[in-house]
Motif scaffolding. Structure first.
Motif, PDB file in Angstrom:
ATOM      1  N   GLU A   1       0.823  -1.205   0.000  1.00 52.85           N
ATOM      2  CA  GLU A   1       0.000   0.000   0.000  1.00 52.85           C
ATOM      3  C   GLU A   1       0.856   1.254   0.000  1.00 52.85           C
ATOM      4  OE1 GLU A   1      -4.218  -1.593   1.834  1.00 52.85           O
ATOM      5  OE2 GLU A   1      -2.888  -0.475   3.172  1.00 52.85           O
ATOM      6  N   ALA A   2       2.064   1.185   0.593  1.00 53.97           N
ATOM      7  CA  ALA A   2       2.981   2.322   0.536  1.00 53.97           C
ATOM      8  C   ALA A   2       3.451   2.559  -0.890  1.00 53.97           C
ATOM      9  CB  ALA A   2       4.171   2.078   1.456  1.00 53.97           C
ATOM     10  N   LEU A   3       3.570   1.479  -1.673  1.00 53.90           N
ATOM     11  CA  LEU A   3       4.061   1.595  -3.046  1.00 53.90           C
ATOM     12  C   LEU A   3       2.941   1.908  -4.032  1.00 53.90           C
ATOM     13  CD1 LEU A   3       6.674   1.298  -4.717  1.00 53.90           C
ATOM     14  CD2 LEU A   3       6.044  -1.093  -5.088  1.00 53.90           C
ATOM     15  N   PHE A   4       1.807   1.194  -3.922  1.00 56.48           N
ATOM     16  CA  PHE A   4       0.730   1.308  -4.909  1.00 56.48           C
ATOM     17  C   PHE A   4      -0.504   2.065  -4.401  1.00 56.48           C
ATOM     18  CE2 PHE A   4       2.931  -2.671  -6.220  1.00 56.48           C
ATOM     19  CZ  PHE A   4       3.281  -2.283  -7.499  1.00 56.48           C
ATOM     20  N   LYS A   5      -0.488   2.515  -3.169  1.00 56.59           N
ATOM     21  CA  LYS A   5      -1.617   3.181  -2.511  1.00 56.59           C
ATOM     22  C   LYS A   5      -2.661   2.135  -2.082  1.00 56.59           C
ATOM     23  CE  LYS A   5      -1.110   7.285  -5.465  1.00 56.59           C
ATOM     24  NZ  LYS A   5      -1.788   8.161  -6.449  1.00 56.59           N
TER      25      LYS A   5
ATOM     26  N   ALA B   1      -7.469  -4.964 -11.469  1.00 59.22           N
ATOM     27  CA  ALA B   1      -6.043  -4.681 -11.614  1.00 59.22           C
ATOM     28  C   ALA B   1      -5.735  -3.273 -11.107  1.00 59.22           C
ATOM     29  CB  ALA B   1      -5.627  -4.802 -13.084  1.00 59.22           C
ATOM     30  N   ILE B   2      -4.532  -3.082 -10.600  1.00 59.64           N
ATOM     31  CA  ILE B   2      -4.081  -1.753 -10.211  1.00 59.64           C
ATOM     32  C   ILE B   2      -4.036  -0.875 -11.466  1.00 59.64           C
ATOM     33  CG2 ILE B   2      -2.084  -0.456  -9.329  1.00 59.64           C
ATOM     34  CD1 ILE B   2      -1.461  -2.911  -7.585  1.00 59.64           C
ATOM     35  N   ALA B   3      -4.542   0.323 -11.380  1.00 62.97           N
ATOM     36  CA  ALA B   3      -4.591   1.221 -12.531  1.00 62.97           C
ATOM     37  C   ALA B   3      -3.195   1.437 -13.108  1.00 62.97           C
ATOM     38  CB  ALA B   3      -5.197   2.564 -12.138  1.00 62.97           C
ATOM     39  N   LYS B   4      -3.124   1.540 -14.409  1.00 62.42           N
ATOM     40  CA  LYS B   4      -1.825   1.706 -15.071  1.00 62.42           C
ATOM     41  C   LYS B   4      -1.087   2.931 -14.543  1.00 62.42           C
ATOM     42  CE  LYS B   4       0.370   1.987 -19.612  1.00 62.42           C
ATOM     43  NZ  LYS B   4       0.161   1.996 -21.074  1.00 62.42           N
TER      44      LYS B   4
ATOM     45  N   ASP C   1      -1.198   4.295 -11.533  1.00 64.03           N
ATOM     46  CA  ASP C   1      -0.633   3.997 -10.210  1.00 64.03           C
ATOM     47  C   ASP C   1       0.562   3.065 -10.341  1.00 64.03           C
ATOM     48  OD1 ASP C   1      -2.537   5.552  -8.958  1.00 64.03           O
ATOM     49  OD2 ASP C   1      -3.866   3.874  -8.489  1.00 64.03           O
ATOM     50  N   TRP C   2       0.454   2.109 -11.276  1.00 63.19           N
ATOM     51  CA  TRP C   2       1.532   1.132 -11.472  1.00 63.19           C
ATOM     52  C   TRP C   2       2.805   1.814 -11.970  1.00 63.19           C
ATOM     53  CZ3 TRP C   2       1.519  -4.124 -10.460  1.00 63.19           C
ATOM     54  CH2 TRP C   2       2.600  -4.841 -10.950  1.00 63.19           C
ATOM     55  N   VAL C   3       2.672   2.615 -13.020  1.00 66.38           N
ATOM     56  CA  VAL C   3       3.835   3.277 -13.615  1.00 66.38           C
ATOM     57  C   VAL C   3       4.442   4.275 -12.638  1.00 66.38           C
ATOM     58  CG1 VAL C   3       4.591   4.816 -15.471  1.00 66.38           C
ATOM     59  CG2 VAL C   3       3.041   2.917 -15.968  1.00 66.38           C
ATOM     60  N   ALA C   4       3.602   4.973 -11.880  1.00 63.73           N
ATOM     61  CA  ALA C   4       4.114   5.924 -10.897  1.00 63.73           C
ATOM     62  C   ALA C   4       4.933   5.221  -9.817  1.00 63.73           C
ATOM     63  CB  ALA C   4       2.960   6.692 -10.258  1.00 63.73           C
ATOM     64  N   ALA C   5       4.557   3.982  -9.506  1.00 61.14           N
ATOM     65  CA  ALA C   5       5.235   3.251  -8.429  1.00 61.14           C
ATOM     66  C   ALA C   5       6.501   2.551  -8.890  1.00 61.14           C
ATOM     67  CB  ALA C   5       4.272   2.226  -7.811  1.00 61.14           C
ATOM     68  N   VAL C   6       6.445   1.844 -10.021  1.00 54.19           N
ATOM     69  CA  VAL C   6       7.579   0.997 -10.412  1.00 54.19           C
ATOM     70  C   VAL C   6       8.104   1.258 -11.817  1.00 54.19           C
ATOM     71  CG1 VAL C   6       6.935  -0.862  -8.847  1.00 54.19           C
ATOM     72  CG2 VAL C   6       6.031  -0.867 -11.165  1.00 54.19           C
ATOM     73  N   GLY C   7       7.461   2.152 -12.579  1.00 55.65           N
ATOM     74  CA  GLY C   7       7.931   2.432 -13.930  1.00 55.65           C
ATOM     75  C   GLY C   7       7.676   1.253 -14.850  1.00 55.65           C
ATOM     76  N   PRO C   8       8.471   1.138 -15.924  1.00 56.30           N
ATOM     77  CA  PRO C   8       8.296   0.012 -16.844  1.00 56.30           C
ATOM     78  C   PRO C   8       8.615  -1.296 -16.148  1.00 56.30           C
ATOM     79  CG  PRO C   8      10.321   1.164 -17.320  1.00 56.30           C
ATOM     80  CD  PRO C   8       9.590   1.998 -16.308  1.00 56.30           C
ATOM     81  N   CYS C   9       7.954  -2.353 -16.543  1.00 53.79           N
ATOM     82  CA  CYS C   9       8.061  -3.606 -15.799  1.00 53.79           C
ATOM     83  C   CYS C   9       8.231  -4.781 -16.750  1.00 53.79           C
ATOM     84  CB  CYS C   9       6.792  -3.791 -14.961  1.00 53.79           C
ATOM     85  SG  CYS C   9       6.913  -5.077 -13.717  1.00 53.79           S
ATOM     86  N   GLU C  10       9.006  -5.767 -16.301  1.00 54.13           N
ATOM     87  CA  GLU C  10       9.197  -6.974 -17.103  1.00 54.13           C
ATOM     88  C   GLU C  10       7.994  -7.905 -17.019  1.00 54.13           C
ATOM     89  OE1 GLU C  10      11.610  -7.270 -19.084  1.00 54.13           O
ATOM     90  OE2 GLU C  10      12.908  -5.670 -18.370  1.00 54.13           O
ATOM     91  N   GLN C  11       7.088  -7.655 -16.088  1.00 50.07           N
ATOM     92  CA  GLN C  11       5.878  -8.458 -15.954  1.00 50.07           C
ATOM     93  C   GLN C  11       4.646  -7.609 -16.272  1.00 50.07           C
ATOM     94  OE1 GLN C  11       5.412 -11.505 -12.944  1.00 50.07           O
ATOM     95  NE2 GLN C  11       7.136 -10.659 -11.847  1.00 50.07           N
ATOM     96  N   ASP C  12       3.574  -8.262 -16.649  1.00 48.01           N
ATOM     97  CA  ASP C  12       2.303  -7.594 -16.898  1.00 48.01           C
ATOM     98  C   ASP C  12       1.668  -7.243 -15.550  1.00 48.01           C
ATOM     99  OD1 ASP C  12      -0.501  -7.105 -17.407  1.00 48.01           O
ATOM    100  OD2 ASP C  12      -0.230  -8.058 -19.355  1.00 48.01           O
ATOM    101  N   ARG C  13       1.231  -5.994 -15.395  1.00 49.56           N
ATOM    102  CA  ARG C  13       0.663  -5.567 -14.112  1.00 49.56           C
ATOM    103  C   ARG C  13      -0.591  -6.351 -13.733  1.00 49.56           C
ATOM    104  NH1 ARG C  13      -3.743  -2.055 -15.002  1.00 49.56           N
ATOM    105  NH2 ARG C  13      -3.958  -1.518 -17.205  1.00 49.56           N
ATOM    106  N   LYS C  14      -1.217  -7.026 -14.702  1.00 48.66           N
ATOM    107  CA  LYS C  14      -2.453  -7.754 -14.397  1.00 48.66           C
ATOM    108  C   LYS C  14      -2.203  -9.122 -13.781  1.00 48.66           C
ATOM    109  CE  LYS C  14      -4.983  -5.361 -18.059  1.00 48.66           C
ATOM    110  NZ  LYS C  14      -5.746  -5.486 -19.321  1.00 48.66           N
ATOM    111  N   ASP C  15      -0.968  -9.618 -13.854  1.00 52.35           N
ATOM    112  CA  ASP C  15      -0.699 -10.912 -13.209  1.00 52.35           C
ATOM    113  C   ASP C  15       0.696 -10.991 -12.591  1.00 52.35           C
ATOM    114  OD1 ASP C  15       0.975 -11.220 -15.383  1.00 52.35           O
ATOM    115  OD2 ASP C  15      -0.227 -12.772 -16.349  1.00 52.35           O
ATOM    116  N   ALA C  16       1.398  -9.858 -12.479  1.00 51.72           N
ATOM    117  CA  ALA C  16       2.737  -9.850 -11.899  1.00 51.72           C
ATOM    118  C   ALA C  16       2.707 -10.276 -10.428  1.00 51.72           C
ATOM    119  CB  ALA C  16       3.340  -8.454 -12.015  1.00 51.72           C
ATOM    120  N   VAL C  17       3.744 -10.979 -10.016  1.00 49.98           N
ATOM    121  CA  VAL C  17       3.843 -11.405  -8.620  1.00 49.98           C
ATOM    122  C   VAL C  17       5.174 -10.975  -8.030  1.00 49.98           C
ATOM    123  CG1 VAL C  17       2.350 -13.409  -8.975  1.00 49.98           C
ATOM    124  CG2 VAL C  17       4.831 -13.677  -9.151  1.00 49.98           C
TER     125      VAL C  17
END
Length: 292
Positions: free
Chosen positions: A206-210, A240-243, A245-261
């Motif tokens: 929650e600190a990272l993604f709200k 899914a976490i909104a795109k 919020d995702w980009v603001a928290a971690v930037g580009p990602c090697e995993q898809d935000r809809k199923d990343a673990v």
């Protein structure tokens, strides 16, 4: 790219793998006194990640740049970088840290920093932590100090030399208790044990993604007061976490935000679960397994 905050940094400093050895081509600290500083200037255009076993300072910088989304037309040859420390360590995985100072093409580093960051008196310095990804065969930047990924005016303590060495060559974890396969179980949904594990993970996410965050677990194995957990963060109800919020928290990602673990090694002490290894920014580590 994650924004390092104290809880995540603490998780990194707890990384521990037996038998870590420092690359023989790299001393454990910075350059010896009297050694001319290594100055790196990059090419104009965005580079690719390094696939070298023992990457150079330039290749680590390029790997960091390659892991971010930049505005069209962004040039990377408008600054120079003075390398203060570079460490590459291989054990069961590759780890690396780069510590550098931002320099102008001409002129004084402190004056450049004061012009870029009004009121600043010291030069701009940053540190990046990398791990080797076997999945993509390249280095991935997982943590940073001195910058939030774009802004080098961030004021936060840098890792000390001792902390950097602990991160890239961590000490062994205490030996876990001896248990058999029948002692390992997966807590069922709705059980107090499963809820307690989720509650222990939730604040960092929650600190990272709200807030609010709930989890879909790809794996949860518990036994002998320890747990191995793969968790997918999502909003209540499975959204899914909104795109944004995702980009603001971690930037580009090697995993898809809809199923990343993200994966965690947890321990129960004093009746409460805590994280011994792992952090929410692990959702961008490409070697993680997707949730089922």
């Amino acid at each position: 790219m994650l924004k390092i905050k104290p809880p995540v940094c603490a998780a990194l400093l707890c990384l521990a793998i037996l038998g870590a050895t420092t690359s023989p081509s790299r001393p454990e600290g910075g350059a010896p006194a009297g050694t001319p500083a290594e100055i790196v200037r990059l090419g104009a255009h965005a580079p690719a990640r390094s696939s070298q076993h023992d990457p150079s300072s330039r290749e680590l910088l390029e790997s960091w740049i390659a892991g971010r989304i930049w505005p069209d037309g962004k040039r990377f040859d408008q600054e120079r970088y003075e390398i203060l420390d570079r460490r590459v360590v291989w054990s069961q995985k590759g780890r690396a840290i780069l510590h550098a100072r931002v320099l102008p093409l001409d002129g004084d580093a402190a004056a450049f920093a004061a012009k870029r960051c009004p009121g600043r008196k010291e030069p701009l310095e940053f540190q990046f932590y990398f791990e080797w990804s076997a999945q993509i065969g390249a280095w991935v930047a997982l943590a940073e100090r001195g910058t939030d990924g774009f802004d080098f005016c961030v004021r936060e303590p840098l890792w000390t030399a001792a902390q950097m060495q602990t991160i890239v060559a961590p000490p062994p974890l205490p030996a876990p208790p001896k248990i058999s396969a029948r002692d390992i179980h997966t807590p069922l949904p709705g059980t107090p044990e499963r809820k307690a594990i989720a509650d222990a993970l939730r604040p960092a996410f929650e600190a990272l993604f709200k807030a609010p965050i709930e989890f879909r677990f790809a794996e949860m194995k518990v036994g002998g007061g320890f747990a191995w957990v793969s968790a997918h963060p999502q909003r209540p109800g499975g959204a899914a976490i909104a795109k944004s919020d995702w980009v603001a928290a971690v930037g580009p990602c090697e995993q898809d935000r809809k199923d990343a673990v993200a994966q965690f090694w947890m321990r129960k002490a004093g009746g409460s679960w805590g994280v011994d290894w792992g952090g929410p920014a692990g959702v961008c580590v490409p070697t993680s397994a997707p949730p089922s």
